[in-house]
Every structure is written in structure tokens, then in C-alpha cells.
Write an enzyme that holds these catalytic residues in place. Sequence first.
Site, PDB file in Angstrom:
ATOM      1  N   ARG A 165       1.228  -1.599   0.498  1.00 10.62           N
ATOM      2  CA  ARG A 165      -0.007   0.202   0.119  1.00 10.62           C
ATOM      3  C   ARG A 165       1.079   1.260   0.098  1.00 10.62           C
ATOM      4  O   ARG A 165       0.932   2.095   0.796  1.00 10.62           O
ATOM      5  CB  ARG A 165      -0.879  -0.066   1.065  1.00 10.62           C
ATOM      6  CG  ARG A 165      -1.981  -1.003   1.105  1.00 10.62           C
ATOM      7  CD  ARG A 165      -2.936  -1.576   0.337  1.00 10.62           C
ATOM      8  NE  ARG A 165      -3.549  -2.060   0.350  1.00 10.62           N
ATOM      9  CZ  ARG A 165      -3.780  -3.263  -0.156  1.00 10.62           C
ATOM     10  NH1 ARG A 165      -2.487  -3.836  -0.778  1.00 10.62           N
ATOM     11  NH2 ARG A 165      -4.379  -4.163   0.111  1.00 10.62           N
ATOM     12  N   SER A 241     -11.336  -1.416   3.354  1.00  6.84           N
ATOM     13  CA  SER A 241     -10.168  -1.547   4.693  1.00  6.84           C
ATOM     14  C   SER A 241     -10.128   0.029   5.176  1.00  6.84           C
ATOM     15  O   SER A 241      -8.874   1.047   4.254  1.00  6.84           O
ATOM     16  CB  SER A 241      -8.532  -2.009   3.980  1.00  6.84           C
ATOM     17  OG  SER A 241      -9.262  -3.063   4.258  1.00  6.84           O
ATOM     18  N   GLU A 335      -5.467   3.578   6.346  1.00 11.82           N
ATOM     19  CA  GLU A 335      -5.146   3.577   4.718  1.00 11.82           C
ATOM     20  C   GLU A 335      -5.592   5.122   4.091  1.00 11.82           C
ATOM     21  O   GLU A 335      -4.856   5.475   3.662  1.00 11.82           O
ATOM     22  CB  GLU A 335      -5.719   2.055   4.564  1.00 11.82           C
ATOM     23  CG  GLU A 335      -5.432   2.057   3.028  1.00 11.82           C
ATOM     24  CD  GLU A 335      -6.141   0.824   2.234  1.00 11.82           C
ATOM     25  OE1 GLU A 335      -6.180  -0.437   2.831  1.00 11.82           O
ATOM     26  OE2 GLU A 335      -6.880   0.518   1.160  1.00 11.82           O
TER      27      GLU A 335
HETATM   28  C1  LIG Z   1     -15.279  -1.444  -0.684  1.00  9.85           C
HETATM   29  C2  LIG Z   1     -13.776  -0.527  -1.184  1.00  9.85           C
HETATM   30  C3  LIG Z   1     -12.745  -2.377  -1.551  1.00  9.85           C
HETATM   31  C4  LIG Z   1     -11.979  -1.815  -1.938  1.00  9.85           C
HETATM   32  N1  LIG Z   1     -11.314  -2.877  -1.564  1.00  9.85           N
HETATM   33  C5  LIG Z   1      -9.312  -2.739  -1.976  1.00  9.85           C
HETATM   34  C6  LIG Z   1      -8.801  -3.830  -2.444  1.00  9.85           C
HETATM   35  O1  LIG Z   1      -8.801  -5.025  -2.471  1.00  9.85           O
HETATM   36  N2  LIG Z   1      -7.562  -3.403  -2.244  1.00  9.85           N
HETATM   37  C7  LIG Z   1      -7.274  -2.333  -2.115  1.00  9.85           C
HETATM   38  O2  LIG Z   1      -5.754  -2.006  -2.508  1.00  9.85           O
HETATM   39  N3  LIG Z   1      -7.564  -1.505  -2.408  1.00  9.85           N
HETATM   40  C8  LIG Z   1      -9.234  -1.232  -2.006  1.00  9.85           C
HETATM   41  N4  LIG Z   1     -10.207  -0.120  -1.536  1.00  9.85           N
HETATM   42  C9  LIG Z   1      -9.613   1.251  -1.416  1.00  9.85           C
HETATM   43  C10 LIG Z   1      -9.859   1.306  -3.266  1.00  9.85           C
HETATM   44  O3  LIG Z   1     -10.328   0.527  -4.285  1.00  9.85           O
HETATM   45  C11 LIG Z   1      -8.570   1.567  -3.666  1.00  9.85           C
HETATM   46  O4  LIG Z   1      -7.361   2.068  -3.143  1.00  9.85           O
HETATM   47  C12 LIG Z   1      -8.273   2.010  -5.507  1.00  9.85           C
HETATM   48  O5  LIG Z   1      -7.676   2.241  -6.239  1.00  9.85           O
HETATM   49  C13 LIG Z   1      -8.939   4.166  -5.416  1.00  9.85           C
HETATM   50  O6  LIG Z   1      -9.542   4.100  -6.549  1.00  9.85           O
HETATM   51  P1  LIG Z   1      -9.490   5.910  -6.670  1.00  9.85           P
HETATM   52  O7  LIG Z   1      -9.570   5.836  -8.536  1.00  9.85           O
HETATM   53  O8  LIG Z   1     -11.483   5.920  -6.000  1.00  9.85           O
HETATM   54  O9  LIG Z   1      -9.271   6.648  -5.797  1.00  9.85           O
HETATM   55  P2  LIG Z   1      -9.230   8.022  -4.980  1.00  9.85           P
HETATM   56  O10 LIG Z   1     -10.284   7.864  -3.496  1.00  9.85           O
HETATM   57  O11 LIG Z   1      -9.853   8.746  -5.914  1.00  9.85           O
HETATM   58  O12 LIG Z   1      -7.783   8.419  -4.739  1.00  9.85           O
HETATM   59  C14 LIG Z   1      -6.635   7.676  -3.905  1.00  9.85           C
HETATM   60  C15 LIG Z   1      -5.388   8.405  -4.016  1.00  9.85           C
HETATM   61  O13 LIG Z   1      -4.367   8.513  -5.249  1.00  9.85           O
HETATM   62  C16 LIG Z   1      -4.914   9.718  -5.792  1.00  9.85           C
HETATM   63  N5  LIG Z   1      -4.485   9.717  -7.039  1.00  9.85           N
HETATM   64  C17 LIG Z   1      -5.821   9.480  -7.802  1.00  9.85           C
HETATM   65  N6  LIG Z   1      -5.791   9.415  -9.363  1.00  9.85           N
HETATM   66  C18 LIG Z   1      -4.298   9.886  -9.150  1.00  9.85           C
HETATM   67  C19 LIG Z   1      -4.323  10.298 -10.425  1.00  9.85           C
HETATM   68  N7  LIG Z   1      -4.574   9.795 -11.741  1.00  9.85           N
HETATM   69  N8  LIG Z   1      -2.608  10.938 -10.575  1.00  9.85           N
HETATM   70  C20 LIG Z   1      -1.985  10.849  -8.634  1.00  9.85           C
HETATM   71  N9  LIG Z   1      -2.713  10.340  -8.121  1.00  9.85           N
HETATM   72  C21 LIG Z   1      -4.063  10.050  -8.059  1.00  9.85           C
HETATM   73  C22 LIG Z   1      -5.590  10.703  -4.711  1.00  9.85           C
HETATM   74  O14 LIG Z   1      -5.162  11.952  -4.605  1.00  9.85           O
HETATM   75  C23 LIG Z   1      -5.588   9.763  -3.812  1.00  9.85           C
HETATM   76  O15 LIG Z   1      -3.670  10.264  -3.242  1.00  9.85           O
HETATM   77  C24 LIG Z   1     -11.475  -0.713  -1.482  1.00  9.85           C
HETATM   78  C25 LIG Z   1     -12.119   0.171  -1.223  1.00  9.85           C
HETATM   79  C26 LIG Z   1     -13.731   0.125  -1.385  1.00  9.85           C
HETATM   80  C27 LIG Z   1     -14.541   1.334  -0.830  1.00  9.85           C
END
Ligand SMILES: Cc1cc2nc3c(=O)[nH]c(=O)nc-3n(C[C@H](O)[C@H](O)[C@H](O)COP(=O)(O)OP(=O)(O)OC[C@H]3O[C@@H](n4cnc5c(N)ncnc54)[C@H](O)[C@@H]3O)c2cc1C
Length: 348
Positions: A165, A241, A335
Site C-alpha cells: 500500500r 479497509s 489506509e
Molecule cells: C468497498 C471497497 C473495497 C476496496 N477494496 C480494496 C482492495 O481489495 N485492495 C485495495 O488495494 N484497495 C481497495 N480499496 C481501496 C480503493 O478501491 C483503491 O485504493 C483504489 O485504487 C482507489 O481508486 P480511486 O480512483 O477511487 O482513488 P481516489 O480515492 O480517488 O484517490 C486515492 C489516492 O490516489 C490519488 N490519485 C487518484 N488518482 C490519481 C491520479 N490520476 N494521479 C495521481 N494521484 C491520483 C489521490 O490523490 C488519492 O491520494 C477498496 C475500497 C472500497 C470502497
Amino acid sequence: MLIRENVPISELTTMRLGGKARFVIEISELSDIPEAYKFAAEKKLPTFVLGGGANTIGKDEGFDGVILLNRLKGIEVISETSDEVVIRAMGGEEWDDFVKYTCERGYSGIECLSKIPGTVGAAPVQNIGAYGQDISQVLESVEVYDRETHELIVLGANELKMGYRSTIFNNGPLVGRYFIVAATFVLENEECLEPPFYNSLQKYIDEHNETDFSPANIRKMVSNIRAEKLPDPIHEASAGSFFKNIFIDDGEGAKAKALGIKVWEKADGRKMINSGYLIEGAGLKGARMHGFKVSEKAALILINESAKSYADLDAARSEIRNKVQEKYGFYLEQEPVEIPIGKKKEAS
Ligand SMILES: Cc1cc2nc3c(=O)[nH]c(=O)nc-3n(C[C@H](O)[C@H](O)[C@H](O)COP(=O)(O)OP(=O)(O)OC[C@H]3O[C@@H](n4cnc5c(N)ncnc54)[C@H](O)[C@@H]3O)c2cc1C
């Protein structure tokens, strides 16, 4: 370039907390990126990049700045042989649409990462992982916009310091410097994963007498497991998480064993404790507090049932941390990322 004003962060994030962002800009073309940073610079406002908001939490004060929403679309096979395929996806693609695309074509490497909410562009940020796979195993490179030099550059996966992570994007001096435009992966063609699988996946396989380990079928199995255990962000608010698992040294390992805590040994030899186990052991599985509920199916997940305020989250987080610390002496690290409140509000 679509610019909106005073948009509630609660509507952009799956935990559904957070006041208004002063500006939100949708990035749907490459040329929008420099324009959006120029817009923010002219207004002397800070910026924050957001994908699906599935790992991000907003504060009640909102964000006195500009949120850049990554909506860049496209998936392209760069090269394909009978052994491997090099495939590039734009950062605004839904991660799970990309996984589906690869599994349908028989490409192996990210099938266990099915149904993780969010975008392709955010996946490298915390090196998403699940069921024994993480993207450090298959990521070749990322294309990023460097907001300091205003250039589009390619960073090899070996430059990203990818750990559990953790990468240069969420840890260290480069946080916030790059906008991830696209990611390129090397996947295996016409290959299947082989047993033994990650514990819960193996259990499912045994219980259902599954023998087909093709990417499409692993995707189906992982999707079934996740549907059973994890909240669907459309129906239940959470950030997945809420706490990270804990990596420990030998001394802490001995302490954990003495307390009856299971210590996992990872493939790289590092020892790890499952934080969900600690939360459950502290009697908190299914517990309700301050509008939140610790999931009764996966104790690492904090579900927002009715909370409207960051203060509620803060109270729930402290309660969980304190109980775990009191019982086991381990500190739980959060996280999800938090959006800062922005310069003007900090100053006032
Ligand atoms: C129900 C649920 C289950 C999940 N299961 C998992 C799992 O099994 N494993 C896991 O690893 N994670 C899991 N996650 C966490 C999440 O899905 C991941 O971290 C995912 O990658 C987030 O994507 P996002 O586009 O929503 O990111 P965001 O929440 O929009 O951004 C997350 C971070 O990344 C940065 N960011 C986003 N896009 C960019 C970009 N283009 N350039 C630079 N920085 C950027 C943001 O500034 C922020 O710091 C889960 C979340 C939920 C709600």
C-alpha cells in the site's frame, strides 16, 4: 474542460463525508491537465487529484482549492505474443472495467484484483492488492504529468518504490507532484494461475470444487467472494479497509505470538499481522459507534451508516485504535488518504 464550483466532497467519495470543494475540474483530455493547473495557479489555490474517491476522505471544512477529477478514457493493446501482452489503460478508466477487459481476453495477472472500486490512475498510488496479487507484479510503467516541470514523462515501475500500500505517490517528498495519466501492464497470455491460492480464494475453490483457473473464472470467484464479504460502495458508504495490516519485526512477532495473534509470513519473508483480527479480538466486529459500523463480515472495514461529520469519523477511529492498543499494544495506521482543507481555510 468542465469546471464546477462548490461541489460537496461527500458526493465525490465513497465514504460520503466532506464539505464543499471550491472548484472541481473534470479532466477528459490530455490538454485539460496543464489548463487545470494553470487555472489553480492563477487563483493561487492548491490542487488535489481524485479518481473514484474510493480511498479518500473529505473533511467538514471542504477543500479551498481545485480538485482535478481524472476522467481520461481508453484501453489499448500495445503488443501481443503467445506468451505475453503489453496493455495500456488511461487513468480515468474504471479499474474493474479494465480487469474485465483483460479477463475476457484470457490475459492473466490482475484477475484477483477484480471488483476493486476506483480508477486505473489511482491503482498505482497505493499499489492496490487483493487475494495474493498486487499491481507491482505486473505494472511496467506509468505516464505522468509532472506539475513542477509541466512535462509528460514515463516512470518505470522500478522507480516507484512499490511496497505494501505504498509508493512514491503516497509516501515521501514526491507526494502530489504527479498526475497519473496512464498505466502500462505486462500480462500473461493464455496462462492460468496455479494452486495453491490465497487462503480465502483457496477455501472457495475447495468448497465449490472449482477446477477452472482461467482469468475469467478466477474473476468470477473473486467477485462472488467480494460480493459476500465487502460492502458495495453504491449501497454502503465506506473507503474499503480503513486500517492497514501491520508489518512487524522478529521482536514484535514474538510478542504477537505470546498474545495468541497469528503472524503471517509473506513471500518476501516479512512478518505481518492482520489488523482485522486485532479489531475482532478487541470485540469490535459489528460494533456501532458515532454513525459508523465495523463490518461484521470484514472487521477492517468501517461502514458509514449515518455519520455526516468528520468529527464522528475521528471519534470512531480513536475508539477502535484505543481498544486495539489497550488489548494488544499495536497502533492501527489509517489506509485512506485525507483531502487537506486548503490554504485559505487553514490560515483562517
Ligand atoms: C468497498 C471497497 C473495497 C476496496 N477494496 C480494496 C482492495 O481489495 N485492495 C485495495 O488495494 N484497495 C481497495 N480499496 C481501496 C480503493 O478501491 C483503491 O485504493 C483504489 O485504487 C482507489 O481508486 P480511486 O480512483 O477511487 O482513488 P481516489 O480515492 O480517488 O484517490 C486515492 C489516492 O490516489 C490519488 N490519485 C487518484 N488518482 C490519481 C491520479 N490520476 N494521479 C495521481 N494521484 C491520483 C489521490 O490523490 C488519492 O491520494 C477498496 C475500497 C472500497 C470502497
